[in-house]
Write a protein that holds these residues in place. Sequence first.
Motif, PDB file in Angstrom:
ATOM      1  N   PHE A  34      56.078 106.758  52.868  1.00 44.53           N
ATOM      2  CA  PHE A  34      55.590 105.820  51.837  1.00 44.53           C
ATOM      3  C   PHE A  34      55.924 106.015  50.573  1.00 44.53           C
ATOM      4  CE2 PHE A  34      52.099 103.898  55.107  1.00 44.53           C
ATOM      5  CZ  PHE A  34      52.917 102.659  55.267  1.00 44.53           C
ATOM      6  N   GLY A  35      55.994 105.015  49.763  1.00 48.23           N
ATOM      7  CA  GLY A  35      56.286 105.221  48.438  1.00 48.23           C
ATOM      8  C   GLY A  35      57.713 105.409  48.065  1.00 48.23           C
ATOM      9  N   ARG A  36      57.846 106.426  46.912  1.00 50.24           N
ATOM     10  CA  ARG A  36      59.182 106.713  46.392  1.00 50.24           C
ATOM     11  C   ARG A  36      59.494 108.099  47.086  1.00 50.24           C
ATOM     12  NH1 ARG A  36      57.376 106.393  40.391  1.00 50.24           N
ATOM     13  NH2 ARG A  36      55.676 107.546  41.248  1.00 50.24           N
ATOM     14  N   PRO A  37      60.657 108.302  47.626  1.00 48.66           N
ATOM     15  CA  PRO A  37      61.093 109.743  48.280  1.00 48.66           C
ATOM     16  C   PRO A  37      60.963 110.528  47.183  1.00 48.66           C
ATOM     17  CG  PRO A  37      62.731 107.876  48.764  1.00 48.66           C
ATOM     18  CD  PRO A  37      61.645 107.215  47.885  1.00 48.66           C
ATOM     19  N   ARG A  38      60.889 110.622  46.136  1.00 48.34           N
ATOM     20  CA  ARG A  38      60.699 111.692  45.158  1.00 48.34           C
ATOM     21  C   ARG A  38      59.329 112.252  45.372  1.00 48.34           C
ATOM     22  NH1 ARG A  38      61.710 108.509  39.493  1.00 48.34           N
ATOM     23  NH2 ARG A  38      59.472 107.655  39.287  1.00 48.34           N
ATOM     24  N   ASP A  39      58.515 111.468  45.580  1.00 47.47           N
ATOM     25  CA  ASP A  39      57.047 111.962  45.677  1.00 47.47           C
ATOM     26  C   ASP A  39      56.645 112.675  46.999  1.00 47.47           C
ATOM     27  OD1 ASP A  39      56.491 110.269  43.334  1.00 47.47           O
ATOM     28  OD2 ASP A  39      55.766 108.698  44.536  1.00 47.47           O
ATOM     29  N   GLY A  40      57.526 112.749  48.006  1.00 47.72           N
ATOM     30  CA  GLY A  40      57.617 113.732  49.073  1.00 47.72           C
ATOM     31  C   GLY A  40      56.978 112.962  50.208  1.00 47.72           C
ATOM     32  N   ALA A  41      57.072 113.073  51.474  1.00 41.88           N
ATOM     33  CA  ALA A  41      56.672 112.762  52.662  1.00 41.88           C
ATOM     34  C   ALA A  41      55.097 113.035  52.795  1.00 41.88           C
ATOM     35  CB  ALA A  41      57.460 113.096  53.787  1.00 41.88           C
ATOM     36  N   ALA A  42      54.327 112.128  53.501  1.00 48.79           N
ATOM     37  CA  ALA A  42      53.007 112.486  53.811  1.00 48.79           C
ATOM     38  C   ALA A  42      52.939 113.816  54.895  1.00 48.79           C
ATOM     39  CB  ALA A  42      52.215 111.214  54.236  1.00 48.79           C
ATOM     40  N   ASP A  43      51.985 114.249  54.794  1.00 46.75           N
ATOM     41  CA  ASP A  43      51.823 115.624  55.949  1.00 46.75           C
ATOM     42  C   ASP A  43      51.125 114.873  56.847  1.00 46.75           C
ATOM     43  OD1 ASP A  43      51.609 117.849  57.265  1.00 46.75           O
ATOM     44  OD2 ASP A  43      50.395 118.781  55.939  1.00 46.75           O
ATOM     45  N   VAL A  44      51.525 114.237  57.931  1.00 42.25           N
ATOM     46  CA  VAL A  44      51.020 113.500  58.810  1.00 42.25           C
ATOM     47  C   VAL A  44      50.891 114.187  60.307  1.00 42.25           C
ATOM     48  CG1 VAL A  44      50.772 111.414  57.819  1.00 42.25           C
ATOM     49  CG2 VAL A  44      52.626 111.933  59.522  1.00 42.25           C
ATOM     50  N   PRO A  45      50.268 114.284  61.250  1.00 42.20           N
ATOM     51  CA  PRO A  45      50.617 114.717  62.622  1.00 42.20           C
ATOM     52  C   PRO A  45      51.649 114.042  63.512  1.00 42.20           C
ATOM     53  CG  PRO A  45      48.543 113.581  62.756  1.00 42.20           C
ATOM     54  CD  PRO A  45      48.938 113.573  61.102  1.00 42.20           C
ATOM     55  N   THR A  46      52.503 114.793  64.038  1.00 43.27           N
ATOM     56  CA  THR A  46      53.858 114.033  64.825  1.00 43.27           C
ATOM     57  C   THR A  46      53.584 114.926  66.130  1.00 43.27           C
ATOM     58  OG1 THR A  46      55.005 113.371  62.544  1.00 43.27           O
ATOM     59  CG2 THR A  46      56.092 113.604  64.882  1.00 43.27           C
ATOM     60  N   HIS A  47      53.676 113.990  67.165  1.00 45.70           N
ATOM     61  CA  HIS A  47      53.805 114.700  68.556  1.00 45.70           C
ATOM     62  C   HIS A  47      54.927 114.448  69.230  1.00 45.70           C
ATOM     63  CE1 HIS A  47      49.407 115.678  67.696  1.00 45.70           C
ATOM     64  NE2 HIS A  47      49.171 114.430  67.618  1.00 45.70           N
ATOM     65  N   ASP A  48      55.777 115.356  69.665  1.00 53.69           N
ATOM     66  CA  ASP A  48      56.920 115.170  70.597  1.00 53.69           C
ATOM     67  C   ASP A  48      56.417 115.435  72.140  1.00 53.69           C
ATOM     68  OD1 ASP A  48      59.419 114.898  71.669  1.00 53.69           O
ATOM     69  OD2 ASP A  48      60.257 116.538  70.856  1.00 53.69           O
ATOM     70  N   LEU A  49      55.923 114.459  72.710  1.00 52.58           N
ATOM     71  CA  LEU A  49      55.419 114.585  73.764  1.00 52.58           C
ATOM     72  C   LEU A  49      56.431 114.486  75.041  1.00 52.58           C
ATOM     73  CD1 LEU A  49      52.597 112.081  73.340  1.00 52.58           C
ATOM     74  CD2 LEU A  49      52.318 114.393  72.724  1.00 52.58           C
ATOM     75  N   ASP A  50      55.713 115.052  76.368  1.00 49.86           N
ATOM     76  CA  ASP A  50      56.647 115.047  77.528  1.00 49.86           C
ATOM     77  C   ASP A  50      56.549 113.606  78.261  1.00 49.86           C
ATOM     78  OD1 ASP A  50      57.531 117.634  77.325  1.00 49.86           O
ATOM     79  OD2 ASP A  50      55.613 118.522  78.237  1.00 49.86           O
ATOM     80  N   GLU A  51      55.517 112.964  77.975  1.00 52.75           N
ATOM     81  CA  GLU A  51      55.148 111.547  78.578  1.00 52.75           C
ATOM     82  C   GLU A  51      54.415 110.729  77.846  1.00 52.75           C
ATOM     83  OE1 GLU A  51      52.961 110.091  82.596  1.00 52.75           O
ATOM     84  OE2 GLU A  51      54.467 111.568  82.798  1.00 52.75           O
ATOM     85  N   VAL A  52      54.674 109.359  77.584  1.00 52.30           N
ATOM     86  CA  VAL A  52      53.810 108.440  76.838  1.00 52.30           C
ATOM     87  C   VAL A  52      53.614 107.196  77.590  1.00 52.30           C
ATOM     88  CG1 VAL A  52      55.060 109.006  74.582  1.00 52.30           C
ATOM     89  CG2 VAL A  52      55.906 107.224  76.041  1.00 52.30           C
ATOM     90  N   GLU A  53      52.378 106.517  77.094  1.00 53.34           N
ATOM     91  CA  GLU A  53      51.937 105.271  77.791  1.00 53.34           C
ATOM     92  C   GLU A  53      52.538 104.273  76.918  1.00 53.34           C
ATOM     93  OE1 GLU A  53      47.921 102.640  79.076  1.00 53.34           O
ATOM     94  OE2 GLU A  53      47.724 104.747  78.142  1.00 53.34           O
ATOM     95  N   VAL A  54      53.225 103.245  77.582  1.00 55.16           N
ATOM     96  CA  VAL A  54      53.634 101.990  76.871  1.00 55.16           C
ATOM     97  C   VAL A  54      52.767 100.689  77.524  1.00 55.16           C
ATOM     98  CG1 VAL A  54      55.687 100.399  76.700  1.00 55.16           C
ATOM     99  CG2 VAL A  54      56.063 102.791  76.732  1.00 55.16           C
ATOM    100  N   VAL A  55      52.315 100.011  76.390  1.00 55.05           N
ATOM    101  CA  VAL A  55      51.595  98.819  76.736  1.00 55.05           C
ATOM    102  C   VAL A  55      52.192  97.754  76.282  1.00 55.05           C
ATOM    103  CG1 VAL A  55      49.346  97.930  76.212  1.00 55.05           C
ATOM    104  CG2 VAL A  55      49.342 100.435  76.213  1.00 55.05           C
TER     105      VAL A  55
END
Length: 201
Positions: A34-55
């Motif tokens: 979000f915002g300007r790249p020079r401000d840096g990416a937000a530190d948010v949780p990101t999960h690389d899962l083995d399985e996901v649910e699609v709705v």
Amino acid sequence: MDVDVDVSGDGSQRPHAYEVQVLHLLVSPEHAYFGRPRDGAADVPTHDLDEVEVVAGKGIRGDRFFGKAAHMDAAVTFLAAEAWEAVAADLGLPAVPDPLLARRNLVVRGVELDPLRGVDFELVTAAGAVLLHGGRPANPCAWMDRVVAPGAHRAMRGRGGLRCTPLTGGRVARGPGVLRSPVPLDPARAGEAVLRRTPLP
């Protein structure tokens, strides 16, 4: 794996079947860029899962796009691993960067994505099958120059992936799968940049 699962009940509408690999399933509850790249990416949780649910009509449960009205036509995003590798090669990078930096939900190998724009296709994995409608391209943003390498934004044009609407619910698993399409695809072109002057009707 069993490739006879057909969530629509009419496999004749999608006569072209391709073996694919689902390499990554990214789910993140918040936006990182979000915002300007020079401000840096937000530190948010990101999960690389083995399985996901699609709705159906909502997206991937737990993801930032899930149930958001502004993203109903783009609730699930795909990226071809071959396209990501082509970007790295174009930039002369010593190694292929983490594809999760692109923030696409599904990173897949073995499928040409652009011909799926405007059509309904089926993805079958060990967890079941889901039917999706291919929408507009997932265009890259200027953040790519910051988080990947200078020039990545330009190199990703026409290779940023595909936004999709889930038409049925189900589960998607990491690993081997089959993609059924109503139109022929050329997996050898999965890494090519496709730049259209006009949108599909």
